[in-house]
Design a protein around this motif. Structure first.
Motif, PDB file in Angstrom:
ATOM      1  N   PHE A 128     -12.658 -24.088  27.649  1.00  0.00           N
ATOM      2  CA  PHE A 128     -13.863 -23.773  28.309  1.00  0.00           C
ATOM      3  C   PHE A 128     -14.983 -24.763  28.411  1.00  0.00           C
ATOM      4  N   TYR A 129     -15.176 -25.223  29.516  1.00  0.00           N
ATOM      5  CA  TYR A 129     -16.113 -26.500  29.330  1.00  0.00           C
ATOM      6  C   TYR A 129     -17.404 -26.139  30.118  1.00  0.00           C
ATOM      7  N   GLN A 130     -18.427 -26.317  29.267  1.00  0.00           N
ATOM      8  CA  GLN A 130     -19.698 -26.067  29.364  1.00  0.00           C
ATOM      9  C   GLN A 130     -20.526 -27.083  30.098  1.00  0.00           C
ATOM     10  N   ILE A 131     -20.863 -27.042  31.444  1.00  0.00           N
ATOM     11  CA  ILE A 131     -21.660 -28.050  31.924  1.00  0.00           C
ATOM     12  C   ILE A 131     -23.190 -27.908  31.604  1.00  0.00           C
ATOM     13  N   SER A 132     -23.763 -28.800  30.694  1.00  0.00           N
ATOM     14  CA  SER A 132     -25.144 -28.505  30.261  1.00  0.00           C
ATOM     15  C   SER A 132     -25.923 -29.991  30.793  1.00  0.00           C
ATOM     16  N   THR A 133     -26.960 -29.834  30.163  1.00  0.00           N
ATOM     17  CA  THR A 133     -28.106 -30.918  30.949  1.00  0.00           C
ATOM     18  C   THR A 133     -28.715 -31.684  29.805  1.00  0.00           C
ATOM     19  N   ASP A 134     -29.198 -32.954  30.120  1.00  0.00           N
ATOM     20  CA  ASP A 134     -29.921 -33.584  29.085  1.00  0.00           C
ATOM     21  C   ASP A 134     -31.230 -32.943  28.761  1.00  0.00           C
ATOM     22  N   PRO A 179     -11.150 -22.818  22.286  1.00  0.00           N
ATOM     23  CA  PRO A 179     -11.203 -24.311  22.835  1.00  0.00           C
ATOM     24  C   PRO A 179     -12.415 -24.711  23.926  1.00  0.00           C
ATOM     25  N   MET A 180     -13.050 -25.738  23.232  1.00  0.00           N
ATOM     26  CA  MET A 180     -14.144 -25.973  24.445  1.00  0.00           C
ATOM     27  C   MET A 180     -14.490 -27.452  24.381  1.00  0.00           C
ATOM     28  N   VAL A 181     -15.266 -27.755  25.403  1.00  0.00           N
ATOM     29  CA  VAL A 181     -16.109 -29.185  25.433  1.00  0.00           C
ATOM     30  C   VAL A 181     -17.372 -28.783  26.130  1.00  0.00           C
ATOM     31  N   ILE A 182     -18.235 -29.631  25.958  1.00  0.00           N
ATOM     32  CA  ILE A 182     -19.738 -29.273  26.299  1.00  0.00           C
ATOM     33  C   ILE A 182     -20.209 -30.864  26.946  1.00  0.00           C
ATOM     34  N   SER A 183     -20.601 -31.116  28.108  1.00  0.00           N
ATOM     35  CA  SER A 183     -21.217 -32.310  28.658  1.00  0.00           C
ATOM     36  C   SER A 183     -22.580 -32.046  28.940  1.00  0.00           C
ATOM     37  N   HIS A 184     -23.411 -33.179  28.718  1.00  0.00           N
ATOM     38  CA  HIS A 184     -24.923 -33.336  28.966  1.00  0.00           C
ATOM     39  C   HIS A 184     -24.851 -34.317  30.023  1.00  0.00           C
ATOM     40  N   CYS A 185     -25.665 -34.074  31.293  1.00  0.00           N
ATOM     41  CA  CYS A 185     -25.709 -35.081  32.240  1.00  0.00           C
ATOM     42  C   CYS A 185     -27.214 -35.229  32.711  1.00  0.00           C
ATOM     43  N   THR A 186     -27.272 -36.511  33.063  1.00  0.00           N
ATOM     44  CA  THR A 186     -28.868 -36.836  33.588  1.00  0.00           C
ATOM     45  C   THR A 186     -28.915 -36.336  34.881  1.00  0.00           C
ATOM     46  N   ASN A 187     -30.248 -36.345  35.657  1.00  0.00           N
ATOM     47  CA  ASN A 187     -30.271 -35.723  36.838  1.00  0.00           C
ATOM     48  C   ASN A 187     -29.299 -36.445  37.961  1.00  0.00           C
ATOM     49  N   ASN A 188     -28.869 -35.595  38.684  1.00  0.00           N
ATOM     50  CA  ASN A 188     -27.781 -35.998  39.684  1.00  0.00           C
ATOM     51  C   ASN A 188     -28.547 -35.968  41.202  1.00  0.00           C
ATOM     52  N   ASN A 248     -22.130 -37.400  26.468  1.00  0.00           N
ATOM     53  CA  ASN A 248     -23.220 -37.313  27.295  1.00  0.00           C
ATOM     54  C   ASN A 248     -22.571 -38.024  28.428  1.00  0.00           C
ATOM     55  N   ILE A 249     -23.227 -37.639  29.908  1.00  0.00           N
ATOM     56  CA  ILE A 249     -22.875 -38.456  30.976  1.00  0.00           C
ATOM     57  C   ILE A 249     -24.127 -38.900  31.700  1.00  0.00           C
ATOM     58  N   SER A 250     -24.275 -40.224  31.777  1.00  0.00           N
ATOM     59  CA  SER A 250     -25.648 -40.756  32.252  1.00  0.00           C
ATOM     60  C   SER A 250     -25.319 -41.773  33.219  1.00  0.00           C
ATOM     61  N   GLY A 251     -26.429 -42.035  34.116  1.00  0.00           N
ATOM     62  CA  GLY A 251     -26.622 -43.238  35.098  1.00  0.00           C
ATOM     63  C   GLY A 251     -26.998 -44.501  34.384  1.00  0.00           C
ATOM     64  N   LEU A 298     -30.020 -40.803  28.100  1.00  0.00           N
ATOM     65  CA  LEU A 298     -28.987 -40.238  27.200  1.00  0.00           C
ATOM     66  C   LEU A 298     -28.042 -41.648  27.015  1.00  0.00           C
ATOM     67  N   GLU A 299     -27.734 -41.670  25.646  1.00  0.00           N
ATOM     68  CA  GLU A 299     -26.590 -42.777  25.350  1.00  0.00           C
ATOM     69  C   GLU A 299     -25.318 -42.405  25.850  1.00  0.00           C
ATOM     70  N   ARG A 300     -24.546 -43.203  26.464  1.00  0.00           N
ATOM     71  CA  ARG A 300     -23.375 -42.932  26.878  1.00  0.00           C
ATOM     72  C   ARG A 300     -22.217 -43.918  26.113  1.00  0.00           C
TER      73      ARG A 300
END
Ligand code: NAD
Length: 332
Positions: A128-134, A179-188, A248-251, A298-300
Motif C-alpha cells: 500500500f503506497y501512500q502519496i503524502s506531502t512535505d 506492507p506499505m511505503v509512504i513518500s513526502h513530496c515537495t510542490n509539483n 522524501n522526494i524533493s526538487g 525536504l532532505e532527499r
C-alpha cells in the motif's frame, strides 16, 4: 476474478494522469484500475485518451463509499495500491475543512480497512503506497530541511488531514502487518494541473490579462519538482522501496513566490510575443492566507542512498514546458 491488478486512486488528478500515462506503457503485463470520483479539478479530457489501453479500466467511484470500494476489492486480486486520491487545495481546506477530513482521512481509512480484509497475507500483494506531502512536517525559516523521521507539525487543515492519513497507514502496518511505503513530496509543477493551483493560475491569468494574485509580499518559499520526476520516483518507490519505510522526494529549486511569478510571466510574454514586463504588471499583492507556511524543504539523502533517485529535469526546462502547455491550450 482477474490477477495482477494495481489500484491507482486519484488517477484523473494532476499527478495521477502523468503516472498512469507512464505506467500503462511501461508495464503492459499489469492491469491498472483507476479509481476517481471525478471532481471539478479532474483531467476528464486526458482520461479519455487512456481508454484505448488494453491494460486499463476506469472506475468512477468515491473512496469514501465503503460499499463501492468493497465491491471493487472483491472483484479484483490486487498486486498493489498507489493512493493519490485526495482533496488537495490548501485554500479550500481553510473554507471547507470537513470535506478534507472526509476524503483524506476517512477515504484512506476505507482503503486501509479493505486492504486489511482482502490483501494482507496474499503472497502476491506488494504494498500500500501512500502519496503524502512535505506539508505534514510544518514549515521552516530560511534554513534547514526536514528528514523522513522528523515529527509531524501540520498547520493547515489540508496538511493535518494528510498527516492523519499517514498515521493511519503506519498504524495498519504496525498493528496488522500491512506492507506499505509512504513518500513526502515537495510542490509539483507541470502540464495538466488544474487552473486553481498556483502556477497554472499565474499563467492563465496572464493570458487572460487578469490580475495575478500573490499572497502577502510574495516572499514565501517553495521547493519545486517537475511532475515527471515525481512520477519516476513514485515508480521506483513502488517497485523497490523497503516495506515500512518513508521516502522524501524533493526538487533542487527553491524560489520565493514572487521570483516564480516573475519568471513565469516573462515566459508568457516571450511565448505570446509581448514586450517583456507586460504580464509582470498584472501581479497584485493580496492579503496573506491565514497561517501561510513560510518555507518547505525536504532532505532527499535517503532516496538517493536507497534507490539512487534524484531529480532529472532542470527547472528552466520544466517551467518552459509547463508555460508552453498552457499557452498552447489557451490559444487553440
Ligand atoms: P489533484 O487534486 O490534482 O487530484 C486528486 C484526484 O483525486 C482528483 O482527480 C479527484 O477527483 C480525486 N479524488 C478526490 N476525492 C476523491 C474521492 N473521494 N474518491 C475518489 N477520488 C477522489 O491532486 P494531485 O496534485 O494530483 O495530488 C495527488 C496526491 O499527491 C495527493 O494525495 C496530494 O496530497 C499529493 N501531493 C501533491 C503535490 C502537488 O504538488 N500536487 C505535492 C505533494 C503531494
Amino acid at each position: 476474478m482477474d490477477k495482477g491488478s494495481v489500484l491507482i486512486t486519484g488517477g484523473a488528478g494532476f499527478i495521477g494522469i502523468h503516472l498512469l500515462k507512464e505506467m500503462l506503457d511501461l508495464y503492459p503485463d499489469f492491469h491498472f484500475l483507476n479509481v476517481d470520483c471525478l471532481t471539478p479539478i479532474s483531467n476528464t479530457l486526458e482520461l479519455v485518451e487512456l481508454d484505448g489501453y488494453p491494460n486499463y479500466t476506469f472506475h468512477q467511484l468515491d473512496i469514501c463509499s465503503y460499499q463501492q470500494m468493497s465491491n471493487l476489492f472483491k472483484e479484483h486480486e490486487l498486486f498493489g495500491i498507489i493512493h493519490l486520491a485526495a482533496e488537495t487545495h490548501v485554500d479550500s481546506s481553510i473554507s471547507k475543512p470537513k470535506k478534507f477530513v472526509r476524503t483524506n482521512v476517512l477515504g484512506t481509512l476505507n482503503l486501509l480497512e479493505l486492504a486489511r480484509i482482502h490483501c494482507i497475507n496474499k503472497p502476491w500483494f506488494g504494498k500500500f503506497y501512500q502519496i503524502s506531502t512535505d506539508e505534514v512536517f510544518g514549515h521552516l525559516d530560511e534554513s534547514g530541511s526536514f528528514k523522513e523521521e522528523d515529527p509531524y507539525a501540520p498547520r493547515s487543515p489540508y496538511a493535518a488531514s494528510k498527516a492523519s492519513a499517514d498515521h493511519l497507514v503506519r498504524a495498519y502496518h504496525h498493528t496488522y502487518g500491512l506492507p506499505m511505503v509512504i513518500s513526502h513530496c515537495t510542490n509539483n509543477y507541470g502540464p495538466f494541473q488544474h487552473e486553481e493551483k498556483f502556477i497554472p493560475k499565474i499563467i492563465t491569468n496572464a493570458l487572460k490579462k487578469e490580475p495575478i494574485p500573490i499572497y502577502g509580499r510574495g516572499d514565501n518559499i517553495r521547493n519545486w519538482l517537475f511532475v515527471e520526476d515525481h512520477v519516476d520516483a513514485i515508480q521506483l518507490i513502488y517497485s523497490s522501496g523497503l516495506n515500512g519505510h518513508t521516502y522524501n522526494i524533493s526538487g533542487k529549486d527553491e524560489l520565493t513566490n514572487l521570483e516564480l511569478a516573475d519568471r513565469i510571466t516573462d515566459l508568457v510574454d516571450k511565448y505570446t510575443r509581448q514586450p517583456k514586463g507586460t504580464s509582470r504588471n498584472l501581479i497584485t499583492f493580496v492579503p496573506d492566507r491565514p497561517g501561510h507556511d513560510f518555507r518547505y524543504s525536504l532532505e532527499r539523502k535517503k532516496i538517493w542512498d536507497h534507490l539512487r533517485w534524484k531529480p532529472f529535469t532542470k527547472f528552466e526546462d520544466g517551467l518552459k514546458k509547463t508555460v508552453y502547455h498552457y499557452v498552447e491550450k489557451f490559444l487553440l
